[in-house]
Design a protein around this motif. Structure first.
Motif, PDB file in Angstrom:
ATOM      1  N   UNK A 214      30.595  36.935  45.117  1.00 16.61           N
ATOM      2  CA  UNK A 214      31.865  37.635  44.556  1.00 16.61           C
ATOM      3  C   UNK A 214      31.432  38.783  43.476  1.00 16.61           C
ATOM      4  N   UNK A 215      30.508  38.441  42.619  1.00 16.65           N
ATOM      5  CA  UNK A 215      29.984  39.488  41.591  1.00 16.65           C
ATOM      6  C   UNK A 215      29.282  40.562  42.328  1.00 16.65           C
ATOM      7  N   UNK A 216      28.572  40.548  43.521  1.00 18.51           N
ATOM      8  CA  UNK A 216      28.105  41.473  44.394  1.00 18.51           C
ATOM      9  C   UNK A 216      29.311  42.329  45.000  1.00 18.51           C
ATOM     10  N   UNK A 217      30.134  41.781  45.213  1.00 21.69           N
ATOM     11  CA  UNK A 217      31.397  42.530  45.883  1.00 21.69           C
ATOM     12  C   UNK A 217      32.086  43.411  44.640  1.00 21.69           C
ATOM     13  N   UNK A 218      32.101  42.744  43.411  1.00 18.83           N
ATOM     14  CA  UNK A 218      32.641  43.705  42.353  1.00 18.83           C
ATOM     15  C   UNK A 218      31.667  44.942  42.228  1.00 18.83           C
ATOM     16  N   UNK A 219      30.300  44.635  42.161  1.00 22.24           N
ATOM     17  CA  UNK A 219      29.356  45.827  41.968  1.00 22.24           C
ATOM     18  C   UNK A 219      29.670  46.820  43.197  1.00 22.24           C
ATOM     19  N   UNK A 220      29.540  46.449  44.453  1.00 22.60           N
ATOM     20  CA  UNK A 220      29.970  47.196  45.645  1.00 22.60           C
ATOM     21  C   UNK A 220      31.295  47.992  45.620  1.00 22.60           C
ATOM     22  N   UNK A 221      32.252  47.483  45.002  1.00 23.17           N
ATOM     23  CA  UNK A 221      33.381  48.143  44.984  1.00 23.17           C
ATOM     24  C   UNK A 221      33.332  49.069  43.915  1.00 23.17           C
ATOM     25  N   UNK A 222      32.560  49.402  43.264  1.00 23.14           N
ATOM     26  CA  UNK A 222      32.254  50.709  42.022  1.00 23.14           C
ATOM     27  C   UNK A 222      31.816  51.718  42.890  1.00 23.14           C
ATOM     28  N   UNK A 223      31.143  51.583  44.079  1.00 27.24           N
ATOM     29  CA  UNK A 223      30.791  52.797  44.983  1.00 27.24           C
ATOM     30  C   UNK A 223      29.437  52.638  45.241  1.00 27.24           C
ATOM     31  N   UNK A 224      29.036  52.982  46.582  1.00 28.67           N
ATOM     32  CA  UNK A 224      27.668  52.764  46.961  1.00 28.67           C
ATOM     33  C   UNK A 224      26.634  53.425  46.128  1.00 28.67           C
ATOM     34  N   UNK A 279      35.481  37.457  41.463  1.00 24.69           N
ATOM     35  CA  UNK A 279      35.200  36.155  41.072  1.00 24.69           C
ATOM     36  C   UNK A 279      36.453  35.112  40.946  1.00 24.69           C
ATOM     37  N   UNK A 280      37.435  35.850  40.649  1.00 24.23           N
ATOM     38  CA  UNK A 280      38.789  34.983  40.786  1.00 24.23           C
ATOM     39  C   UNK A 280      39.729  35.414  42.007  1.00 24.23           C
ATOM     40  N   UNK A 281      39.601  36.710  42.472  1.00 21.10           N
ATOM     41  CA  UNK A 281      40.434  36.839  43.461  1.00 21.10           C
ATOM     42  C   UNK A 281      40.068  35.998  44.854  1.00 21.10           C
ATOM     43  N   UNK A 282      38.728  35.751  45.015  1.00 17.46           N
ATOM     44  CA  UNK A 282      38.612  34.927  46.302  1.00 17.46           C
ATOM     45  C   UNK A 282      38.916  33.405  46.106  1.00 17.46           C
ATOM     46  N   UNK A 283      38.651  32.817  44.897  1.00 15.36           N
ATOM     47  CA  UNK A 283      39.368  31.439  44.926  1.00 15.36           C
ATOM     48  C   UNK A 283      40.727  31.395  44.702  1.00 15.36           C
ATOM     49  N   UNK A 284      41.416  32.263  44.177  1.00 18.30           N
ATOM     50  CA  UNK A 284      42.894  32.246  44.129  1.00 18.30           C
ATOM     51  C   UNK A 284      43.373  32.644  45.502  1.00 18.30           C
ATOM     52  N   UNK A 285      42.920  33.537  46.429  1.00 13.52           N
ATOM     53  CA  UNK A 285      43.310  33.865  47.540  1.00 13.52           C
ATOM     54  C   UNK A 285      43.060  32.537  48.442  1.00 13.52           C
ATOM     55  N   UNK A 286      42.032  31.977  48.389  1.00 15.10           N
ATOM     56  CA  UNK A 286      41.482  30.465  48.933  1.00 15.10           C
ATOM     57  C   UNK A 286      42.900  29.689  48.877  1.00 15.10           C
ATOM     58  N   UNK A 287      43.251  29.354  47.504  1.00 17.44           N
ATOM     59  CA  UNK A 287      44.454  28.294  47.328  1.00 17.44           C
ATOM     60  C   UNK A 287      45.491  29.013  47.712  1.00 17.44           C
ATOM     61  N   UNK A 288      45.920  29.942  47.287  1.00 18.16           N
ATOM     62  CA  UNK A 288      47.297  30.598  47.639  1.00 18.16           C
ATOM     63  C   UNK A 288      47.681  30.891  49.177  1.00 18.16           C
ATOM     64  N   UNK A 289      46.572  31.298  49.784  1.00 19.68           N
ATOM     65  CA  UNK A 289      46.617  31.482  51.393  1.00 19.68           C
ATOM     66  C   UNK A 289      46.862  30.129  52.084  1.00 19.68           C
ATOM     67  N   UNK A 290      46.222  29.037  51.698  1.00 23.96           N
ATOM     68  CA  UNK A 290      46.583  27.735  52.166  1.00 23.96           C
ATOM     69  C   UNK A 290      47.895  27.478  51.531  1.00 23.96           C
TER      70      UNK A 290
END
Length: 334
Positions: A214-224, A279-290
């Motif tokens: 998740x942290x690597x995704x955070x960095x990637x969203x800042x731009x290539x 780091x929060x979006x992914x676990x929240x998405x998993x729980x709320x999606x279920x």
């Protein structure tokens, strides 16, 4: 962002998990056959072979567990897709990944007469991977390169193409139509725990790895450029995220068919609650999606009782207004 401190986010996640568990227990007792909490408890502690106990163990328990897992898979796949593409409409269904996996499965059933659960899983993975590659290639074509709008149009085109091809196959093969028609609408009804066991060895590691990265995704969203400047191997991160999306999307389709809108709606709701930290979006998405898929399945049992509406229809009813809102807001329309 509603939950600003880490303590509130942890508390909110715990509440979400409790809500999911309550809904899953509710799924055991709610439906056409009248049951109760006591009957559900006795079905697992003192099984007597009664009709009610059989329904709870063999019908409702698999639906509850499959709904939670499939909802989590679709929501996390949507969150990763939206992060990678910077597209608010990105999800397995909008980008045609679900339709592609479904089309490959229909080919397997109607032409090659596949009936193995393990084979279904790998065919779904192949369909999801093929579709993801084609959508990325089409969306990257042209002078402007890859853009959110081009990706969305490419995904919608592929989804429409695979839907048409699927219908064509079923028209010429009526025996296959009987087997896959209800599945194609997106449903957890009639699914067995064996089908869930088939995908768990793939989707559980994929969910765990998505949280680890998740942290690597955070960095990637800042731009290539920023990500590379911070020493990140962006190509590796993108490929790993794409593989996770393929596994989660393909696994969900293999078990429950193409279920729409969870992958779009839930990541946006998670961002509304916790901000843009994956780091929060992914676990929240998993729980709320279920939770969303389980509650949609419960509601689907009562709409036209004693018959049932496919859960994919319920998620479409819930998600369509939100999709329209996101589309208008995401692409700057007034």
């Amino acid at each position: 962002m509603v939950l600003k401190s880490n303590q509130l986010k942890i508390f909110g996640l715990i509440i979400g998990i409790i809500l999911l568990i309550v809904l899953m227990f509710g799924s055991l007792i709610l439906g056409y056959t009248d049951t109760s909490w006591k009957l559900a408890y006795e079905a697992f502690t003192s099984f007597d072979g009664s009709n009610e106990h059989i329904i709870i163990q063999n019908v409702r328990l698999p639906r509850s567990l499959i709904g939670a897992v499939v909802g989590a898979c679709l929501a996390v796949a949507g969150a990763l897709m939206q992060a990678l593409t910077k597209n608010p409409l990105a999800s397995p269904d909008v980008f045609g990944i679900s339709a592609g996996a479904g089309f490959f499965l229909v080919i397997g059933v109607s032409i090659f007469y596949v009936d193995s659960l393990q084979a279904f899983t790998w065919i779904a993975f192949a369909g999801a991977a093929f579709t993801a590659f084609v959508v990325y290639f089409i969306g990257s074509f042209g002078r402007e390169g890859l853009t959110p709008m081009k990706l969305t149009l490419a995904g919608a085109a592929m989804a429409g193409l695979f839907a048409s091809l699927t219908q064509g196959l079923l028209v010429v093969n009526e025996s296959a139509l009987d087997q896959v028609l209800f599945w194609l609408a997106g449903s957890v009804q009639g699914r067995k725990l064996e089908s869930l066991h088939t995908i768990l060895p793939y989707v559980i590691p994929a969910l765990i790895i998505s949280m680890i990265m998740a942290q690597k995704i955070n960095v990637l969203t800042m731009g290539e450029a920023v990500a590379k400047g911070l020493g990140q191997r962006t190509g590796f991160v993108k490929i790993l995220a794409a593989l996770i999306i393929i596994v989660l999307g393909g696994g969900a389709v293999a078990v429950a068919g193409p279920i729409s809108f969870i992958g779009i709606v839930i990541p946006h709701f998670a961002r509304f609650l916790v901000g843009h930290d994956h780091r929060w979006i992914i676990p929240y998405s998993a729980v709320l999606g279920g939770a969303l898929l389980v509650i949609a399945d419960i509601l689907a049992r009562f709409i036209i009782m004693p018959e049932e509406v496919p859960v994919g229809v319920m998620t479409a009813l819930i998600g369509t207004p939100v999709f329209v809102y996101i589309a208008r807001r995401g692409f700057g329309q007034k």
